[in-house]
Design an enzyme around this catalytic site. Structure first.
Site, short mmCIF file in Angstrom:
data_model
loop_
_atom_site.label_atom_id
_atom_site.label_comp_id
_atom_site.label_asym_id
_atom_site.label_seq_id
_atom_site.Cartn_x
_atom_site.Cartn_y
_atom_site.Cartn_z
CB CYS A 41 -22.66 -46.96 16.23
SG CYS A 41 -23.98 -46.32 15.13
CG HIS A 55 -21.70 -42.71 16.68
ND1 HIS A 55 -21.04 -43.97 16.72
CD2 HIS A 55 -21.29 -42.48 18.19
CE1 HIS A 55 -20.28 -44.34 17.62
NE2 HIS A 55 -20.35 -43.54 18.44
CG ASN A 62 -18.29 -42.93 21.65
OD1 ASN A 62 -18.49 -43.68 20.66
ND2 ASN A 62 -18.72 -41.92 21.78
#
Length: 269
Positions: free
Chosen positions: A14, A119, A134
């Site tokens: 991420c 994350h 995202n």
């Protein structure tokens, strides 16, 4: 929306997705970020060695795993900060006393990166519109100016660390296209694997121990429920309702007068 670069989640990378979605291109690879992490590790080792190679502190340091990366794809805030410094970009903690004292409307910023439970993800302005980039989403999510500040406040309330991006972001196709036109989103993107998760929950998965990725997706799903609207009027009503609820829950905090305005420092990727 097709012009917007949006890297979707692969493994636990991420941090890479967050950086590339921010910069709007394939600027960083895991190898690049690993190189930065190793450099940081070496700098830390040299600082610890100044106290003596035979010291207990130095021997303990050598036995510890890297605090800047691991085999799962985790990269620390220091790695992200150094990667952005290559582009002349700076990170400022959104809820720091120094930044909050500036009383800047979030709409006037360029981008934010957010962290929760290892994350990382990006919220960026392209043209005159804001997008949630995202990597756990199936595509970019349009965020209205009306809701931005309250969305950031909601993320903070849920435990996210938020950083403001300062500096000149590299030019990109999406910025050029959205600079001369506005887009409308008829249907908001879903979380990757959301339908499968909902189906499994119907068969009692809620009674089982879920992994961190599944927990993250559920947390994000909850944070997006209040945003599941398609027009500005409905967005505004939800924003006002959320603002009132926050004031009732925290009576000692003065209410923000500008409805157009929408954590501790996260150190993991």
């Amino acid at each position: 929306m097709d012009s917007i670069f949006h890297e979707k989640q692969e493994g636990s990378l991420c941090a890479q997705h967050c950086l590339n979605n921010l910069l709007q291109g394939e600027y960083f690879t895991p190898v690049d970020l690993s190189s930065i992490a190793h450099q940081l590790d070496e700098e830390e080792r040299m600082r610890m060695a100044e106290g003596g190679l035979s010291s207990e502190e130095y021997r303990t340091f050598l036995q510890q795993p890297s605090g800047n990366m691991d085999d799962s794809g985790f990269f620390s805030i220091q790695v992200i900060s150094n990667a952005l410094r290559v582009w002349g970009l700076e990170l400022i903690l959104f809820n720091s006393r120094e930044y909050q004292s500036l009383m800047i409307n979030p709409v006037n910023e360029k981008a934010f990166i957010c962290n929760y439970k290892e994350h990382w993800f990006t919220i960026r302005k392209l043209g005159q519109q804001w997008f949630n980039l995202n990597s756990l989403l199936t595509g970019p999510e349009l965020i209205s100016d009306t809701y931005l500040a309250l969305f950031l406040a909601q993320l903070q309330q849920e435990g996210y660390s938020i950083f403001v991006i300062r500096g000149n972001l590299p030019e990109c196709e999406a910025e050029q296209i959205l600079g001369i036109m506005r887009v409308h989103q008829q249907q908001r993107p879903r979380l990757i694997g959301e339908e499968e998760a909902q189906t499994k929950m119907g068969f009692g998965v809620e009674d089982e121990v879920v992994d961190e990725d599944e927990e993250l997706k559920r947390a994000l799903a909850l944070s997006r429920q209040a945003m599941d609207v398609e027009d500005e009027d409905a967005d505004l009503r939800r924003a006002i309702q959320l603002s009132i609820q926050q004031q009732q829950a925290q009576p000692n905090i003065p209410q923000q007068s500008d409805t157009h305005s929408t954590s501790d420092s996260g150190e993991q990727s």
